[in-house]
Scaffold this motif. Structure first.
Motif, PDB file in Angstrom:
ATOM      1  N   GLY A 192      19.597  -5.514   3.187  1.00 26.91           N
ATOM      2  CA  GLY A 192      19.324  -4.622   4.313  1.00 26.91           C
ATOM      3  C   GLY A 192      19.702  -3.201   3.952  1.00 26.91           C
ATOM      4  O   GLY A 192      20.103  -2.908   2.820  1.00 26.91           O
ATOM      5  N   HIS A 193      19.579  -2.320   4.921  1.00 19.52           N
ATOM      6  CA  HIS A 193      20.011  -0.949   4.705  1.00 19.52           C
ATOM      7  C   HIS A 193      21.536  -0.914   4.576  1.00 19.52           C
ATOM      8  O   HIS A 193      22.254  -1.710   5.199  1.00 19.52           O
ATOM      9  CB  HIS A 193      19.550  -0.055   5.851  1.00 19.52           C
ATOM     10  CG  HIS A 193      18.062   0.139   5.879  1.00 19.52           C
ATOM     11  ND1 HIS A 193      17.405   0.902   4.940  1.00 19.52           N
ATOM     12  CD2 HIS A 193      17.107  -0.343   6.708  1.00 19.52           C
ATOM     13  CE1 HIS A 193      16.108   0.892   5.196  1.00 19.52           C
ATOM     14  NE2 HIS A 193      15.897   0.138   6.264  1.00 19.52           N
ATOM     15  N   SER A 246      24.144  -4.136  -4.999  1.00 21.94           N
ATOM     16  CA  SER A 246      23.061  -3.700  -5.888  1.00 21.94           C
ATOM     17  C   SER A 246      22.010  -2.954  -5.073  1.00 21.94           C
ATOM     18  O   SER A 246      21.516  -3.485  -4.075  1.00 21.94           O
ATOM     19  CB  SER A 246      22.401  -4.901  -6.571  1.00 21.94           C
ATOM     20  OG  SER A 246      23.334  -5.629  -7.331  1.00 21.94           O
ATOM     21  N   PRO A 247      21.655  -1.734  -5.478  1.00 20.12           N
ATOM     22  CA  PRO A 247      20.611  -0.996  -4.753  1.00 20.12           C
ATOM     23  C   PRO A 247      19.226  -1.572  -5.032  1.00 20.12           C
ATOM     24  O   PRO A 247      18.965  -2.103  -6.115  1.00 20.12           O
ATOM     25  CB  PRO A 247      20.747   0.423  -5.297  1.00 20.12           C
ATOM     26  CG  PRO A 247      21.337   0.252  -6.655  1.00 20.12           C
ATOM     27  CD  PRO A 247      22.228  -0.949  -6.582  1.00 20.12           C
ATOM     28  N   ILE A 248      18.335  -1.475  -4.048  1.00 25.09           N
ATOM     29  CA  ILE A 248      16.933  -1.852  -4.196  1.00 25.09           C
ATOM     30  C   ILE A 248      16.123  -0.603  -3.854  1.00 25.09           C
ATOM     31  O   ILE A 248      15.675  -0.414  -2.720  1.00 25.09           O
ATOM     32  CB  ILE A 248      16.559  -3.022  -3.271  1.00 25.09           C
ATOM     33  CG1 ILE A 248      17.558  -4.181  -3.418  1.00 25.09           C
ATOM     34  CG2 ILE A 248      15.147  -3.522  -3.565  1.00 25.09           C
ATOM     35  CD1 ILE A 248      17.340  -5.306  -2.441  1.00 25.09           C
ATOM     36  N   PRO A 249      15.926   0.298  -4.826  1.00 25.89           N
ATOM     37  CA  PRO A 249      15.327   1.611  -4.528  1.00 25.89           C
ATOM     38  C   PRO A 249      13.950   1.533  -3.891  1.00 25.89           C
ATOM     39  O   PRO A 249      13.619   2.344  -3.034  1.00 25.89           O
ATOM     40  CB  PRO A 249      15.278   2.286  -5.897  1.00 25.89           C
ATOM     41  CG  PRO A 249      16.294   1.568  -6.731  1.00 25.89           C
ATOM     42  CD  PRO A 249      16.289   0.158  -6.245  1.00 25.89           C
ATOM     43  N   ASP A 250      13.125   0.565  -4.301  1.00 22.92           N
ATOM     44  CA  ASP A 250      11.759   0.503  -3.790  1.00 22.92           C
ATOM     45  C   ASP A 250      11.706   0.314  -2.280  1.00 22.92           C
ATOM     46  O   ASP A 250      10.717   0.653  -1.634  1.00 22.92           O
ATOM     47  CB  ASP A 250      10.978  -0.637  -4.459  1.00 22.92           C
ATOM     48  CG  ASP A 250      10.629  -0.322  -5.905  1.00 22.92           C
ATOM     49  OD1 ASP A 250      10.764   0.861  -6.287  1.00 22.92           O
ATOM     50  OD2 ASP A 250      10.243  -1.240  -6.646  1.00 22.92           O
ATOM     51  N   ARG A 264       0.834  -1.202   0.000  1.00 24.59           N
ATOM     52  CA  ARG A 264       0.000   0.000   0.000  1.00 24.59           C
ATOM     53  C   ARG A 264       0.872   1.257   0.000  1.00 24.59           C
ATOM     54  O   ARG A 264       0.597   2.221  -0.724  1.00 24.59           O
ATOM     55  CB  ARG A 264      -0.916  -0.025   1.222  1.00 24.59           C
ATOM     56  CG  ARG A 264      -1.925   1.106   1.250  1.00 24.59           C
ATOM     57  CD  ARG A 264      -2.796   1.035   2.488  1.00 24.59           C
ATOM     58  NE  ARG A 264      -3.765   2.116   2.497  1.00 24.59           N
ATOM     59  CZ  ARG A 264      -4.577   2.381   3.521  1.00 24.59           C
ATOM     60  NH1 ARG A 264      -4.526   1.631   4.608  1.00 24.59           N
ATOM     61  NH2 ARG A 264      -5.423   3.386   3.443  1.00 24.59           N
ATOM     62  N   ARG A 265       1.935   1.235   0.800  1.00 28.57           N
ATOM     63  CA  ARG A 265       2.842   2.383   0.857  1.00 28.57           C
ATOM     64  C   ARG A 265       3.527   2.617  -0.483  1.00 28.57           C
ATOM     65  O   ARG A 265       3.630   3.757  -0.965  1.00 28.57           O
ATOM     66  CB  ARG A 265       3.896   2.161   1.937  1.00 28.57           C
ATOM     67  CG  ARG A 265       4.906   3.298   2.076  1.00 28.57           C
ATOM     68  CD  ARG A 265       5.997   2.951   3.055  1.00 28.57           C
ATOM     69  NE  ARG A 265       6.837   1.864   2.563  1.00 28.57           N
ATOM     70  CZ  ARG A 265       7.827   2.035   1.704  1.00 28.57           C
ATOM     71  NH1 ARG A 265       8.107   3.242   1.212  1.00 28.57           N
ATOM     72  NH2 ARG A 265       8.557   1.004   1.313  1.00 28.57           N
ATOM     73  N   LEU A 266       4.003   1.539  -1.120  1.00 32.83           N
ATOM     74  CA  LEU A 266       4.730   1.678  -2.387  1.00 32.83           C
ATOM     75  C   LEU A 266       3.823   2.226  -3.484  1.00 32.83           C
ATOM     76  O   LEU A 266       4.238   3.086  -4.276  1.00 32.83           O
ATOM     77  CB  LEU A 266       5.316   0.327  -2.795  1.00 32.83           C
ATOM     78  CG  LEU A 266       6.508  -0.159  -1.978  1.00 32.83           C
ATOM     79  CD1 LEU A 266       6.862  -1.592  -2.338  1.00 32.83           C
ATOM     80  CD2 LEU A 266       7.716   0.744  -2.192  1.00 32.83           C
ATOM     81  N   HIS A 317      21.345  -4.995  -1.816  1.00 34.79           N
ATOM     82  CA  HIS A 317      21.655  -6.427  -1.813  1.00 34.79           C
ATOM     83  C   HIS A 317      23.150  -6.558  -2.028  1.00 34.79           C
ATOM     84  O   HIS A 317      23.704  -5.949  -2.947  1.00 34.79           O
ATOM     85  CB  HIS A 317      20.894  -7.139  -2.933  1.00 34.79           C
ATOM     86  CG  HIS A 317      21.235  -8.584  -3.064  1.00 34.79           C
ATOM     87  ND1 HIS A 317      21.312  -9.229  -4.277  1.00 34.79           N
ATOM     88  CD2 HIS A 317      21.549  -9.526  -2.131  1.00 34.79           C
ATOM     89  CE1 HIS A 317      21.638 -10.493  -4.093  1.00 34.79           C
ATOM     90  NE2 HIS A 317      21.791 -10.697  -2.797  1.00 34.79           N
ATOM     91  N   VAL A 318      23.812  -7.326  -1.162  1.00 32.20           N
ATOM     92  CA  VAL A 318      25.255  -7.483  -1.281  1.00 32.20           C
ATOM     93  C   VAL A 318      25.608  -8.968  -1.314  1.00 32.20           C
ATOM     94  O   VAL A 318      24.937  -9.788  -0.674  1.00 32.20           O
ATOM     95  CB  VAL A 318      26.004  -6.784  -0.116  1.00 32.20           C
ATOM     96  CG1 VAL A 318      25.677  -7.424   1.222  1.00 32.20           C
ATOM     97  CG2 VAL A 318      27.514  -6.792  -0.359  1.00 32.20           C
ATOM     98  N   ILE A 319      26.618  -9.284  -2.094  1.00 33.70           N
ATOM     99  CA  ILE A 319      27.125 -10.647  -2.190  1.00 33.70           C
ATOM    100  C   ILE A 319      28.613 -10.636  -1.857  1.00 33.70           C
ATOM    101  O   ILE A 319      29.357  -9.789  -2.359  1.00 33.70           O
ATOM    102  CB  ILE A 319      26.911 -11.241  -3.598  1.00 33.70           C
ATOM    103  CG1 ILE A 319      25.430 -11.522  -3.843  1.00 33.70           C
ATOM    104  CG2 ILE A 319      27.732 -12.503  -3.800  1.00 33.70           C
ATOM    105  CD1 ILE A 319      25.114 -11.967  -5.251  1.00 33.70           C
TER     106      ILE A 319
END
Length: 360
Positions: A199-200, A242-246, A137-139, A251-253
């Motif tokens: 995570g952040h 990799s950023p997850i803007p939403d 709902r927020r997105l 995401h980090v590996i």
């Protein structure tokens, strides 16, 4: 299979909002993260009076049913300029989120037309239906899509598919931060071979500092704390961020250098099979292909791909290959000893006729 989660109360509110819009009313919200409507608090010169607000552009009368929605009554037919990015003619629809746990995405579909409104990726499928409904709902509100999710469904997995985790995703944490894991692998000496986490960025940086710093304090926690292990970590890792803007997340590996290309001084190498390698093969089948590649890089003799099955079986019998703990998007991981005489094994298998060198 999870049962759908729904809020009939929210659906009724959405239908009321739609009815007002279809009658030609311009609606605003008092909470921008709940409704894909202009926010009354963005209007300059706003003054509270009675059951609503007055402004230089007109009156905002709060409905209270539905909650957090007000009707705009323009003074001179003009709208506040802060609304330019909103489509005031768009009618809000009730929508369903169909979550695919295996792909970690959700399709937002309009209830009445079955029109696909959006696809949300990197969904935290471990969350409850209520939390997911709030997040979806927020997105939609932030992106001004004219729909409100009131129902969350979980898709049946297709043949051969499986979710990353059964239940909530585990955490990796130190004394400063905790992040969700997408996958991991570590050997019997608790050397971390592979880590995939979400995570952040500040929390991920804290985990990286513990993992790669001089005084490592990484701790892997699974199953709500029923299993814990301290991770020693290897010396060098390749990293991908990799950023997850939403979700305002990353995401980090981390992948140990020994799992990519062995060096002459290495005692071991690792065969890591990820979700998506090949056409969903059995993990061990893909690992056998990696074995000949690693040996060809590490040994002073050529190693042919067609020897994979025989080499694997012979090395497994001798204890030179050991399966280690792996989970999530890491479908399998094997530790291969390089402190053994692989050249002698190859020679023995050729002598026994188990493998052949084709001469044209």
């Amino acid at each position: 299979m999870k049962q759908p989660y729904e809020s009939e109360y929210l659906k009724k509110d959405v239908l009321k909002v739609r009815a007002y819009q279809q009658q030609g009313h311009v609606l605003v919200t008092t909470h921008k993260h709940h409704w894909p409507l202009p926010c009354v608090h963005d209007v300059p010169g706003l003054q509270r009076e009675g059951r609503g607000y007055n402004s230089p552009w007109g009156r905002f009368e709060i409905l209270y049913d539905p909650y957090e929605v007000a009707v705009f009554q323009p003074a001179d037919g003009k709208h506040p300029p802060v609304w330019e990015e909103h489509d005031l003619s768009a009618v809000i629809e009730p929508a369903t989120a169909r979550v695919d746990p295996a792909r970690r995405w959700a399709r937002i579909v309009a209830d009445e037309t079955e029109e696909e409104l959006a696809i949300l990726t990197d969904v935290d499928v471990s969350e409850s239906g209520r939390r997911l409904l709030e997040e979806f709902r927020r997105l939609l509100a932030e992106h001004r899509l004219p729909a409100v999710v009131w129902r969350v469904e979980w898709a049946e997995p297709e043949d051969g598919e499986q979710p990353l985790w059964e239940g909530r995703a585990p955490l990796i944490r130190n004394e400063h931060a905790a992040v969700n894991l997408a996958g991991y692998a570590f050997d019997n000496d608790y050397n971390l071979i592979y880590l995939s986490a979400v995570g952040h960025k500040t929390a991920l940086e804290a985990i990286r500092a513990s993992l790669l710093g001089r005084h490592r304090k990484g701790k892997l926690i699974l199953g709500g704390g029923r299993y814990q292990t301290h991770l020693n970590g290897l010396e060098r890792y390749e990293q991908a961020w990799s950023p997850i803007p939403d979700f305002q997340a990353h995401h980090v590996i981390f992948l140990a250098r020994e799992a990519l290309k062995p060096e002459p001084t290495d005692d071991v190498t690792y065969l890591v099979v990820f979700d998506g390698d090949g056409d969903r093969p059995e993990a061990e089948v893909e690992a056998k292909k990696l074995l000949t590649k690693r040996l060809h890089e590490a040994l002073p003799i050529p190693v042919l791909d067609e020897w994979a099955e025989a080499l694997w079986q012979a090395a497994d019998d001798r204890g030179w290959i050991t399966a280690v703990r792996a989970a999530g998007d890491c479908r399998g991981c094997w530790q291969v000893s390089l402190m053994t005489d692989w050249a002698e094994l190859v020679e023995a298998l050729i002598t026994q006729g188990e493998i052949k060198i084709a001469i044209e």
